[in-house]
Enzyme design. Structure first.
Site, PDB file in Angstrom:
ATOM      1  N   LYS A 112     -15.202  50.843  -3.719  1.00 30.37           N
ATOM      2  CA  LYS A 112     -15.268  49.451  -4.195  1.00 30.37           C
ATOM      3  C   LYS A 112     -15.581  48.519  -3.019  1.00 30.37           C
ATOM      4  O   LYS A 112     -14.689  47.851  -2.482  1.00 30.37           O
ATOM      5  CB  LYS A 112     -13.952  49.080  -4.903  1.00 30.37           C
ATOM      6  CG  LYS A 112     -14.055  47.850  -5.793  1.00 30.37           C
ATOM      7  CD  LYS A 112     -12.902  47.787  -6.752  1.00 30.37           C
ATOM      8  CE  LYS A 112     -12.827  46.479  -7.534  1.00 30.37           C
ATOM      9  NZ  LYS A 112     -13.981  46.200  -8.370  1.00 30.37           N
ATOM     10  N   LEU A 147     -17.803  53.164 -10.664  1.00 30.81           N
ATOM     11  CA  LEU A 147     -16.467  52.879 -10.147  1.00 30.81           C
ATOM     12  C   LEU A 147     -15.452  53.457 -11.146  1.00 30.81           C
ATOM     13  O   LEU A 147     -15.606  53.260 -12.358  1.00 30.81           O
ATOM     14  CB  LEU A 147     -16.257  51.369  -9.998  1.00 30.81           C
ATOM     15  CG  LEU A 147     -14.911  51.027  -9.387  1.00 30.81           C
ATOM     16  CD1 LEU A 147     -14.916  51.282  -7.889  1.00 30.81           C
ATOM     17  CD2 LEU A 147     -14.530  49.585  -9.657  1.00 30.81           C
TER      18      LEU A 147
HETATM   19  N1  PDD Z   1     -14.827  44.701 -11.085  1.00 34.40           N
HETATM   20  N2  PDD Z   1     -17.345  48.871 -12.453  1.00 34.40           N
HETATM   21  C1  PDD Z   1     -17.642  47.916 -11.563  1.00 34.40           C
HETATM   22  C2  PDD Z   1     -18.993  47.943 -10.924  1.00 34.40           C
HETATM   23  C3  PDD Z   1     -16.705  46.918 -11.249  1.00 34.40           C
HETATM   24  O1  PDD Z   1     -17.005  45.978 -10.341  1.00 34.40           O
HETATM   25  C4  PDD Z   1     -15.452  46.908 -11.919  1.00 34.40           C
HETATM   26  C5  PDD Z   1     -14.394  45.871 -11.640  1.00 34.40           C
HETATM   27  C6  PDD Z   1     -15.189  47.918 -12.855  1.00 34.40           C
HETATM   28  C7  PDD Z   1     -13.880  47.991 -13.593  1.00 34.40           C
HETATM   29  O2  PDD Z   1     -12.822  48.340 -12.752  1.00 34.40           O
HETATM   30  P1  PDD Z   1     -11.325  47.870 -13.043  1.00 34.40           P
HETATM   31  O3  PDD Z   1     -11.016  48.316 -14.421  1.00 34.40           O
HETATM   32  O4  PDD Z   1     -10.531  48.563 -12.027  1.00 34.40           O
HETATM   33  O5  PDD Z   1     -11.292  46.361 -12.933  1.00 34.40           O
HETATM   34  C8  PDD Z   1     -16.152  48.884 -13.090  1.00 34.40           C
HETATM   35  C9  PDD Z   1     -13.918  43.647 -10.740  1.00 34.40           C
HETATM   36  C10 PDD Z   1     -13.085  43.178 -11.880  1.00 34.40           C
HETATM   37  C11 PDD Z   1     -14.701  42.550 -10.063  1.00 34.40           C
HETATM   38  O6  PDD Z   1     -15.584  42.895  -9.277  1.00 34.40           O
HETATM   39  O7  PDD Z   1     -14.431  41.374 -10.303  1.00 34.40           O
END
Ligand code: PDD
Length: 285
Positions: free
Chosen positions: A149, A207
């Site tokens: 991330k 991710l």
């Molecule tokens: N983003 N895929 C991508 C590319 C993401 O950036 C995110 C989350 C997710 C979902 O992950 P999670 O369920 O852990 O939030 C999947 C965050 C919310 C952001 O960049 O704001």
């Protein structure tokens, strides 16, 4: 009330919250982050977010600047100082400040730790989820390790803007084999006509979303059929339901993909039920 941010050991008003011009996050996107939902003033799934953060740091060989417990204390303090009932916390850790050179700096370089918190509008999010959102597909032109991330989000930025320019809300990335990988900042799901839930398997090409993980647990607990695999746009257009999951949206129904109406054009029962039940399964810390 002025917003308070955390920067390297200090809680500061926003206008004073700054990082160095030679921070490697700023210059090379040499930095990782987490976004965690706050609900009822509590951090949702903090433990899993911290575990993913530790993994992202380890993959990039950035030292963990402090224990997950200490990071948790900072995030909780930020929630309190900003009086967040419902909202998000954002935590970013870069490799630190050093003279610009792509090679790693000397090992003594301390990572930069920044955290912010902000309220979200629950009524607005609920209204959006009641209607569902439209998405458009875009080519997935990201690097091969989006399981880490990092703040290197330029393709995601451009994808989201492409969606907005086309009157949609979000973009779904499609890989060279024609399979949907994920959304610009969320994981992508469909419910097939045979009532099977499908979401891309978590390898290096998506991710591993925390919301995705909790959703999988909920689905398995209810004995629903889930397949973790790629799915094509044709499958998505023909799906009974579609939705996306992320910490900021939880479960957001998708009712239109590339101009194709999904199901009857309204949020479907599976997405609605998952959204309603999610917080019964998530951890509130
Ligand atoms: N983003 N895929 C991508 C590319 C993401 O950036 C995110 C989350 C997710 C979902 O992950 P999670 O369920 O852990 O939030 C999947 C965050 C919310 C952001 O960049 O704001």
């Amino acid at each position: 009330m002025s917003r308070i941010a955390y920067v390297d050991g200090r809680y500061l008003p926003f206008r004073e919250a700054k990082v160095h011009v030679e921070d490697r996050g700023y210059q090379f996107a040499d930095s990782v982050y987490e976004v965690c939902e706050v609900r009822g003033g509590r951090l949702i799934d903090k433990r899993r977010h911290m575990a993913r953060l530790a993994r992202s740091l380890a993959e990039l060989r950035i030292p963990m600047p402090m224990s997950p417990r200490a990071l948790g204390v900072i995030l909780r303090e930020l929630v309190a100082r900003n009086r967040i009932g419902y909202g998000i916390v954002y935590l970013q850790i870069s490799r630190g400040v050093a003279r610009r050179d792509p090679a790693f700096p000397v090992p003594q370089t301390s990572p930069t730790v920044v955290a912010t918190a902000r309220p979200l509008n629950m009524a607005r999010n609920e209204a959006l989820a009641e209607k569902g959102i439209s998405v458009v597909s875009v080519a997935d032109n990201r690097w091969g390790r989006v399981d880490i991330k990092t703040v290197g989000l330029l393709p995601n930025v451009l994808a989201r803007q492409t969606a907005i320019d086309q009157g949609a809300r979000d973009a779904w990335f499609v890989d060279n084999d024609g399979n949907v990988t994920e959304a610009a900042s969320a994981n992508a799901w469909i419910v097939t006509r045979a009532d099977t839930l499908v979401t891309r398997h978590a390898d290096h090409a998506i991710l591993r979303g925390i919301t995705r993980g909790v959703t999988l647990d909920v689905l398995k607990a209810h004995g629903l059929t889930v397949e973790e695999r790629g799915f094509t746009l044709a499958e998505a257009y023909a799906a009974r339901e579609a939705f996306e999951t992320s910490a900021t949206q939880i479960v957001m129904p998708v009712v239109n993909i590339d101009g194709h109406t999904i199901g009857d054009g309204k949020p479907g029962p599976v997405a609605r039920a998952l959204r309603r039940d999610f917080h019964r399964h998530a951890e509130a810390g």
